[in-house]
Each structure stands twice: as structure tokens, then as C-alpha cells.
Design a protein around this motif. Structure first.
Motif, PDB file in Angstrom:
ATOM      1  N   LEU A 130      35.055 -20.492 -33.466  1.00 45.39           N
ATOM      2  CA  LEU A 130      35.827 -20.879 -34.654  1.00 45.39           C
ATOM      3  C   LEU A 130      35.422 -22.289 -35.052  1.00 45.39           C
ATOM      4  CD1 LEU A 130      38.186 -20.870 -36.724  1.00 45.39           C
ATOM      5  CD2 LEU A 130      39.712 -21.483 -34.836  1.00 45.39           C
ATOM      6  N   GLY A 131      34.910 -22.434 -36.278  1.00 48.40           N
ATOM      7  CA  GLY A 131      34.632 -23.765 -36.817  1.00 48.40           C
ATOM      8  C   GLY A 131      35.740 -24.123 -37.790  1.00 48.40           C
ATOM      9  N   ARG A 160      45.901 -19.628 -32.775  1.00 45.09           N
ATOM     10  CA  ARG A 160      47.205 -20.298 -32.607  1.00 45.09           C
ATOM     11  C   ARG A 160      48.323 -19.354 -32.168  1.00 45.09           C
ATOM     12  NH1 ARG A 160      43.908 -22.903 -35.912  1.00 45.09           N
ATOM     13  NH2 ARG A 160      44.001 -25.179 -35.961  1.00 45.09           N
ATOM     14  N   ASN A 161      48.261 -18.067 -32.583  1.00 45.85           N
ATOM     15  CA  ASN A 161      49.387 -17.186 -32.231  1.00 45.85           C
ATOM     16  C   ASN A 161      48.960 -15.897 -31.511  1.00 45.85           C
ATOM     17  OD1 ASN A 161      48.387 -15.505 -34.207  1.00 45.85           O
ATOM     18  ND2 ASN A 161      50.056 -15.798 -35.663  1.00 45.85           N
ATOM     19  N   LYS A 202      40.580 -15.951 -37.608  1.00 43.34           N
ATOM     20  CA  LYS A 202      40.388 -16.463 -36.248  1.00 43.34           C
ATOM     21  C   LYS A 202      41.273 -17.684 -36.004  1.00 43.34           C
ATOM     22  CE  LYS A 202      35.534 -15.325 -35.310  1.00 43.34           C
ATOM     23  NZ  LYS A 202      34.183 -15.923 -35.251  1.00 43.34           N
ATOM     24  N   ALA A 203      41.400 -18.544 -37.028  1.00 39.54           N
ATOM     25  CA  ALA A 203      42.193 -19.770 -36.876  1.00 39.54           C
ATOM     26  C   ALA A 203      43.660 -19.420 -36.637  1.00 39.54           C
ATOM     27  CB  ALA A 203      42.045 -20.646 -38.120  1.00 39.54           C
ATOM     28  N   VAL A 262      44.662 -25.350 -44.970  1.00 33.78           N
ATOM     29  CA  VAL A 262      44.754 -23.950 -45.416  1.00 33.78           C
ATOM     30  C   VAL A 262      45.290 -23.078 -44.280  1.00 33.78           C
ATOM     31  CG1 VAL A 262      43.428 -21.958 -46.268  1.00 33.78           C
ATOM     32  CG2 VAL A 262      42.886 -24.270 -47.090  1.00 33.78           C
ATOM     33  N   THR A 263      44.826 -23.343 -43.073  1.00 30.42           N
ATOM     34  CA  THR A 263      45.322 -22.583 -41.910  1.00 30.42           C
ATOM     35  C   THR A 263      46.833 -22.759 -41.761  1.00 30.42           C
ATOM     36  OG1 THR A 263      43.197 -22.851 -40.801  1.00 30.42           O
ATOM     37  CG2 THR A 263      45.084 -22.287 -39.404  1.00 30.42           C
ATOM     38  N   ALA A 264      47.321 -23.990 -41.950  1.00 31.28           N
ATOM     39  CA  ALA A 264      48.759 -24.245 -41.805  1.00 31.28           C
ATOM     40  C   ALA A 264      49.551 -23.431 -42.830  1.00 31.28           C
ATOM     41  CB  ALA A 264      49.038 -25.744 -41.972  1.00 31.28           C
TER      42      ALA A 264
END
Ligand code: NAD
Length: 353
Positions: free
Chosen positions: A129-130, A108-109, A103-104, A74-76
Motif C-alpha cells: 500500500l502506497g 485500518r479495519n 487497501k488503505a 481521502v482515506t479518512a
């Protein structure tokens, strides 16, 4: 006697009060941003659409698929959508699941994050972050993860169902109870913890009587903020490790699992952490574990792990996992002790201290 301590103040800007959702526009601009990427779960998509409408050209894109435990897939997808719309900041509206996705992305960015928090989970003020991949949950921490701005608008929480409000409020209290006996507790986090527990103890019964009681909703958000700051400031112990294990390996729901286990983990540590827990126990007539159980029962909270669909056979496996990696806890963590705790929580028995 005052013991030595380290207290690090976490930098986040908190805006509190009914109607403060109207300030999201100004907060985006204050961060020097122009194109916000808006996040929610599908359940809160209508609220997010209203926020997009409010923001007009400041809203660059929306993503309404936030999912519990932040799956990497989902994050991707969300990251790709963030890039595709040329966003320069994140606005997350929702509870821990939506905040986790924001947060995810930021992890990353390094996008700046504004969170409009609508449950009592407390994630909005932590640098934790989990995330899950193939059903395995792992946790990372870091400065990019903690949201820059948090907005607490109690009017957005009147629609949080009573059962969810109660479970989420007890989840918040669990951060504070464990924060009191944390090895790195300090006088400030302990003050925050006791005041957070007090606020939720008072607010939750009023919310179950009238979910639209805006004063009670405000008090609950205030309490959950304080409890969240404690979670983000000091180390958690037995209770959080057990909930993490039950959530990760048995797929139990987050807030309800915390709500059920809290009185039992408080009972487990009651004698070993007597002095640290005393101010919280005083809020419940001197018996923290029994008082938390009675409060949960009076609020109609789930009391037994068996009611969440856990099988009795799972308890042995969870007890094995819980003693695998050692961590600080006031009372030594033994397999027999944990199995007894889990058995009481499974049956929903009033905890004995
Ligand atoms: P959630 O975010 O999953 O929300 C549950 C449901 O309630 C969702 O459908 C959501 O859209 C809906 N909802 C939320 N607020 C609402 C409102 N005001 N009105 C109506 N519906 C509303 O639940 P949660 O308990 O807040 O979050 C759980 C997740 O957060 C877990 O994955 C947990 O691991 C994580 N968490 C992380 C931290 C941290 O510091 N990293 C702390 C606490 C929780």
C-alpha cells in the motif's frame, strides 16, 4: 544449476473471464458478508452505480472519490463513510488508485476486499500500500492489505483508453522485468514474469488496433495478473525506485513514468543481469531494452520524460535522491550512471546496451 530459493504462495482467489462481474454478489456471500462498501474514481462512477444496481441490498454504500497515490485525507473520509453505512466488506472497481483506497481501508479495519481490476497496474494481487500525506509517499506492507478476491472481467476494460492501456501494460511489464533479476527471484516467479511479458507483448498491439478486441483484452489482463503476482512476491530494484522518486518528488503520472523508464532501466542492468533477463530478451529478438523501446514507440507510448513536463534541471536532484538509500540492483547504482540513464529517458533516445 538450480540455486536455493524460498517461494511463498500468496493466498488470493482469482476469477477470470468475460462476464465475471456478475459473480460479485456470490463472492460477497461466499466471504460471509452482507453489506458491501463500493469504491471507484469519479471517472468510473457510472460503472459503480451499475454495479450497485446489480448488487441491490448487498450494496450498503458508495464512495467515488478514489484519488491517485491514496492521500490520507481521502482515506479518512472513505473510512467514515464505510462506518456510517455499516458495511462489512469492500468492493473496489478500478485501477491502482481505487484498489489503493480499498487497501488503505482494509489496512485500518481488516475488512475483506473484493477487487474488480480494470487496468494492468497489478496492485490487486500485492500486499503493498502506497499512501501520501503532504505530498510525501510512503509504502507499507502487510497481510491485511492484500485483497481476498480478484475479479478480472475483460469486458470492463474495452473502455480503457488506448494511451492508458499501453502505458498501464508497460507498467505491468516493468514488474516482471525487475522480478527476473530480483535478489529473491525463484523459478516460479521467473516463469510468471516471462509469460506475463509475452502475453502483454502480444496483446498490446492488438488492443491499439481494436480496443474492443475481447481476446486481446483478456490476454492483457492475464499478463498483468502474472506481472502483478511477481511484483507482490519479490523485491523490486532500480526501475521501481526511480519511478517512485519521479512520481513522489516531481508529481509525474504513474503508468507513463514506468512506460518511459522501462527500456532505460532494462538497458542499465542488461549486462549485469544478462542470464536472468535472457528469456525475456528472447521475446524481443535478443535485445530486451531496444525491443521494449521499439514496442513502446510502435504503440504510440510516451517515450521522453520531457513530454511529461519534467524540467531538465530536475534530473540532478532525482539522481541525488536515487543514490541516497542503497538497495539491491544487478549493476551498482552510481550517480553518473543514473544521470546518464535519466538523460536518455528525458530525451527519449533509443537505449544503448
Ligand atoms: P488509476 O487507477 O489512477 O486509473 C487511471 C484513470 O483511468 C482513473 O480515472 C480510472 O478511473 C480510469 N480507469 C481505470 N480503469 C478504467 C477502464 N477500464 N475504463 C475506463 N477508465 C478506467 O491508474 P493505475 O495506473 O491503475 O493506478 C495507479 C496507482 O496505483 C498509483 O497510485 C500507483 O502508485 C498505484 N499502484 C500500486 C501498486 C501496489 O502494489 N500497491 C501497484 C501498481 C500501482
Amino acid at each position: 544449476m538450480m540455486r536455493d530459493f524460498v517461494y511463498q504462495v500468496a493466498p488470493s482467489r482469482v476469477i477470470f473471464g468475460p462476464g465475471t462481474l456478475a459473480q460479485v454478489d456470490a463472492e460477497i456471500e461466499r466471504l460471509g458478508c452482507k453489506r458491501a462498501f463500493l469504491l471507484s474514481t469519479s471517472f468510473q462512477a457510472a460503472d459503480l452505480a451499475a454495479l450497485a444496481n446489480q448488487l441491490g441490498p448487498l450494496a450498503a454504500g458508495q464512495f467515488t472519490d478514489a484519488t491517485m497515490h491514496t492521500p490520507l485525507a481521502v482515506t479518512a473520509r472513505a473510512l467514515a463513510a464505510y462506518d456510517a453505512c455499516g458495511a462489512d466488506c469492500i468492493v473496489a472497481l478500478g485501477g491502482g488508485s481505487t484498489i489503493g483506497l480499498g487497501k488503505a481501508i482494509a489496512y485500518r479495519n481488516d475488512a475483506p476486499q473484493i477487487v474488480v481490476a480494470t487496468t494492468y497496474a497489478g496492485s490487486e494481487v500485492t500486499d503493498i500500500l502506497g499512501q501520501t500525506e503532504d505530498g510525501v509517499k510512503s509504502t507499507v506492507r502487510g497481510p491485511k492489505i492484500r485483497p481476498e478476491v480478484v475479479i478480472y472481467d475483460p469486458t470492463l476494460t474495452t473502455g480503457l483508453p488506448i494511451a492508458m492501456s499501453v502505458a498501464s501494460g508497460l507498467n505491468a511489464m516493468a514488474h516482471a522485468v525487475e522480478g527476473l533479476y530480483a535478489p529473491d527471484a525463484n523459478p516460479v516467479t521467473s516463469l510468471l514474469a516471462v509469460e506475463g511479458i509475452r502475453a502483454l507483448r502480444d496483446a498490446l498491439p492488438a488492443i491499439t488496433r481494436d480496443p474492443a478486441d475481447i481476446d486481446a483484452r483478456g490476454e492483457a489482463l492475464y499478463g498483468s495478473w502474472l506481472c502483478g503476482v511477481v511484483l507482490g512476491s519479490v523485491a523490486m530494484s532500480l526501475h521501481h525506485k526511480l519511478c517512485h522518486t519521479l512520481g513522489g518528488s516531481c508529481d509525474l503520472p504513474h503508468a507513463e513514468t514506468h512506460a518511459i523508464l522501462l527500456p532505460h532501466s532494462a538497458a542499465y542492468n542488461a549486462a549485469a543481469a544478462h542470464d536472468a533477463l535472457a528469456p525475456a530478451a528472447a521475446l524481443f529478438g535478443g535485445d530486451l531494452a531496444g525491443g521494449l523501446h521499439d514496442l513502446a514507440r510502435s504503440l504510440g507510448a510516451p517515450l521522453a520524460l520531457k513530454d511529461l513536463g519534467l524540467a531538465r534541471d530536475d534530473l540532478d536532484r532525482v539522481a541525488d535522491m536515487a543514490v541516497k538509500n542503497p538497495y539491491a540492483n544487478p549493476r551498482p547504482v552510481t550517480r553518473d550512471g543514473i544521470l546518464a540513464l535519466l538523460t536518455r529517458a528525458y530525451d527519449g533516445t533509443r537505449p544503448a546496451t
